[in-house]
Design an enzyme around this catalytic site. Structure first.
Site, short mmCIF file in Angstrom:
data_model
loop_
_atom_site.label_atom_id
_atom_site.label_comp_id
_atom_site.label_asym_id
_atom_site.label_seq_id
_atom_site.Cartn_x
_atom_site.Cartn_y
_atom_site.Cartn_z
N SER A 25 9.71 -6.68 -27.83
CA SER A 25 10.80 -7.22 -28.36
C SER A 25 12.14 -7.03 -27.53
O SER A 25 12.30 -5.91 -26.90
CB SER A 25 10.98 -6.70 -29.76
OG SER A 25 10.04 -7.12 -30.61
N VAL A 71 16.64 -9.66 -43.84
CA VAL A 71 17.86 -10.05 -43.94
C VAL A 71 18.07 -11.12 -44.97
O VAL A 71 18.95 -11.31 -45.70
CB VAL A 71 18.70 -10.61 -42.88
CG1 VAL A 71 18.93 -9.49 -41.95
CG2 VAL A 71 18.02 -11.75 -42.11
N TYR A 161 13.15 -26.70 -28.02
CA TYR A 161 13.80 -25.45 -28.65
C TYR A 161 14.38 -26.17 -30.01
O TYR A 161 14.64 -25.26 -31.00
CB TYR A 161 15.02 -25.04 -27.87
CG TYR A 161 15.43 -23.80 -28.18
CD1 TYR A 161 14.67 -22.56 -28.21
CD2 TYR A 161 16.94 -23.84 -28.28
CE1 TYR A 161 15.30 -21.61 -28.52
CE2 TYR A 161 17.41 -22.45 -28.72
CZ TYR A 161 16.41 -21.44 -28.89
OH TYR A 161 17.30 -20.18 -29.17
N LYS A 168 21.67 -21.37 -32.79
CA LYS A 168 22.10 -20.54 -31.84
C LYS A 168 23.75 -20.98 -31.35
O LYS A 168 24.64 -20.21 -31.08
CB LYS A 168 21.21 -20.44 -30.55
CG LYS A 168 20.02 -19.76 -30.73
CD LYS A 168 20.17 -18.57 -31.09
CE LYS A 168 18.62 -17.71 -31.29
NZ LYS A 168 19.04 -16.15 -31.54
N LYS A 198 8.61 -13.44 -22.72
CA LYS A 198 7.56 -13.17 -23.48
C LYS A 198 7.60 -12.52 -24.88
O LYS A 198 7.09 -11.15 -24.67
CB LYS A 198 6.18 -12.88 -22.74
CG LYS A 198 5.77 -14.04 -21.70
CD LYS A 198 4.72 -13.68 -21.15
CE LYS A 198 4.23 -14.55 -19.99
NZ LYS A 198 2.76 -14.40 -19.35
N THR A 199 8.26 -12.81 -25.88
CA THR A 199 8.47 -12.29 -27.16
C THR A 199 7.65 -12.72 -27.99
O THR A 199 7.19 -13.86 -28.04
CB THR A 199 9.54 -12.00 -27.63
OG1 THR A 199 10.34 -13.25 -27.87
CG2 THR A 199 10.53 -11.24 -26.35
#
Length: 260
Positions: A25, A71, A161, A168, A198-199
């Protein structure tokens, strides 16, 4: 005016890092960088499954505060900040590396994104940063730094995306407005825009491997960045060396963003 910086430069600073899912991460790279520079860490995780992956990392980084934080769950965020206030009495840095959208809305085009999915993505990925800033500001009694993670797709169209582009973009605008509102308190706010990494979160994007390959080919430096590149950029922004910077979107991408 000269100023003294201890060695390590963030010795004793209190840093909250939110969004670690595993050792790959971006948030983990941030936590590791801050710890290497002397900061004390508060680290959060999401759910029992998340705890399995994150707890060993928190122990490795000697984080004295380790708590759940979803959250979307009322009260979770307030509990984290109450613990920080109780144990530390102050906070110097927040790293917000949280983003989510329903898979169906994320993998479909923007035209097909549901109103519910759009709202959920906006709440978790963007407005949670505003809520976090509201809770953090009273603890930043001598100023501080708020950092959140964006992406190039906020400003330019990146194929696949989809809904995260507008989300964003809203996050970057929120960072600028928070920088304006919190500046008088000595609190600086930045959005960080890493290149493709690469997450686990990125794996949800369609054809992400192609995006990685293209980024490496286009980058003036000829290679992809890693999570520690992002982490040390964030750490720098929290030092006195960056004391006059606020409201920026900083690209950490090997220069990909400058290319036509």
């Amino acid at each position: 005016m000269a100023f003294e910086i201890p060695t390590p430069p963030l010795l004793g600073k209190k840093v909250l890092v939110c969004g670690i899912a595993n050792e790959h991460s971006i948030a983990y790279g941030c936590a590791a960088a801050f710890r290497e520079l002397g900061a004390d860490l508060a680290i959060t995780y999401v759910g029992d499954k998340g705890r399995t992956y994150v707890e060993p990392l928190a122990q490795k980084l000697e984080a004295p505060i380790f708590m759940p934080l979803d959250v979307a769950n009322p009260g979770d965020m307030e509990a984290v900040f109450a613990r920080i206030e109780s144990e530390w009495g102050r906070l110097d840095v927040v790293v917000h590396s949280i983003a989510w959208a329903p898979k169906g809305d994320l993998q479909g085009g923007l035209l097909d994104c549901s109103a519910e999915g759009f709202a959920k993505a906006m709440d978790i990925s963007c407005h949670s940063f505003v809520r976090m800033a509201r809770l953090a500001a009273p603890l930043m009694k001598e100023g501080g730094t708020l950092l959140t993670m964006s992406y190039y797709g906020a400003n330019k169209v990146v194929a696949n995306y989809n809904v995260m582009g507008p989300v964003k973009a809203a996050l970057e605008a929120s960072a600028r407005y928070l920088a304006y509102e919190l500046g008088p308190r000595g609190i600086r706010v930045h959005a960080i825009s890493p290149g493709p990494l690469k997450t686990r979160a990125a794996s949800g994007l369609k054809d992400f491997d192609l995006l990685l390959t293209e980024a490496a080919q286009r980058a003036p430096l000829g290679e992809l960045v890693d999570i520690m590149d992002v982490g040390f950029t964030c750490a720098f922004l929290a030092t006195p060396y960056a004391r006059r910077l606020s409201g920026e979107t900083l690209y950490v991408d090997g220069g990909v963003n400058i290319m036509a």
